[in-house]
Design an enzyme around this catalytic site. Structure first.
Site, short mmCIF file in Angstrom:
data_model
loop_
_atom_site.label_atom_id
_atom_site.label_comp_id
_atom_site.label_asym_id
_atom_site.label_seq_id
_atom_site.Cartn_x
_atom_site.Cartn_y
_atom_site.Cartn_z
N GLU A 1 48.67 12.50 5.50
CA GLU A 1 48.64 11.23 4.80
C GLU A 1 48.68 10.11 5.85
OE1 GLU A 1 51.61 10.76 1.81
OE2 GLU A 1 51.31 12.80 1.06
N ASP B 1 58.49 2.20 0.15
CA ASP B 1 58.86 2.72 1.46
C ASP B 1 60.26 2.29 1.86
OD1 ASP B 1 56.38 3.95 1.81
OD2 ASP B 1 55.49 2.08 2.49
#
Length: 257
Positions: free
Chosen positions: A47, A58
């Site tokens: 990824e 995140d």
């Protein structure tokens, strides 16, 4: 056939290790080298994080890497330029994980077309609602052979999971907990029960578990109930501390400690 589908069908009993890293980190031009080294060391899928100034899903480690990558000069255009020859050396599936705003700015069809051109197999867009994708973009993604991967969490209702499964054609990103990346150090009974619940749903798209996986123990815990597992923050920390020259050390600690 899309490389993601091929990889998921290979050696069905093997557990897939997917690694996330932020494009342009630690240094702007490290992207291709990191991808090549990860494949050489046994990673099954990668990824590639497209850095964004407001990465809602995140945790602090990946946020910091995104901030630095942006300071280094990483942009959508730069990333595509870095990837233009990647399929000359890399065969495993490559997925771009990013937020919808930069894709929208680039132009959704232009972005999908460019992904197909350089050899990107799928996208993970945490802030693109499932219904919006299904109504407005699914046909476009399919036109260019790009798989869109959706996230589910322990709070996602079974009915919603069934709907996501019905419009997916790859794997389902199974978030281990309702938190940001890098925030867990192991899995308790609540998460294990969640893993079992999803496994028992017998979805047509295999789940791959992400968030909270950082070492051999958590990789094994996750892959007991899923096709594979994704490691992000722990690898970013490794890059921060060790640079890009010791990828094999990190991967071997996960797969063969």
């Amino acid at each position: 056939m899309n490389r993601i589908n091929k990889k998921l069908q290979e050696n069905s009993n093997d557990k897939l290790l997917s690694i996330y890293f932020t494009a342009g980190y630690p240094n702007l031009n490290d992207t291709a080298t990191i991808i090549q080294d990860l494949e050489k060391n046994g990673v099954g899928m990668i990824e590639i994080g497209l850095p964004f100034s407001d990465p809602l899903a995140d945790g602090p480690t990946i946020q910091a890497s995104s901030t630095q990558a942006l300071k280094n000069g990483m942009t959508t255009e730069v990333l595509f330029d870095q990837l233009k020859d990647i399929r000359k050396t890399v065969r495993i599936p490559l997925v771009i994980m990013g937020y919808f705003n930069p894709i929208l700015q680039y132009g959704v069809e232009a972005f999908c077309e460019k992904c197909a051109e350089v050899g990107i197999d799928g996208l993970i867009i945490p802030d693109l609602p499932v219904d919006v994708y299904n109504d407005q973009y699914k046909t476009l993604f399919e036109k260019y052979g790009i798989i869109n991967v959706f996230l589910i969490t322990p709070q996602t209702r079974d009915e919603r999971i069934r709907f996501i499964d019905s419009i997916s054609n790859g794997f389902i990103y199974m978030v281990s907990s309702a938190s940001v990346t890098g925030s867990s150090s192991g899995f308790g009974n609540e998460q294990t029960d969640y893993f079992k619940r999803i496994a028992n749903m017998n979805l047509k798209n295999p789940p791959i578990i992400g968030f909270g996986i950082s070492d051999h123990k958590t990789f094994n815990q996750a892959t007991q109930y899923a096709k594979g597992a994704i490691i992000g923050s722990a690898f970013i920390k490794h890059l921060t501390n060790q640079g890009i020259g010791k990828t094999s050390d990190f991967i071997q600690r996960i797969l063969n400690p």
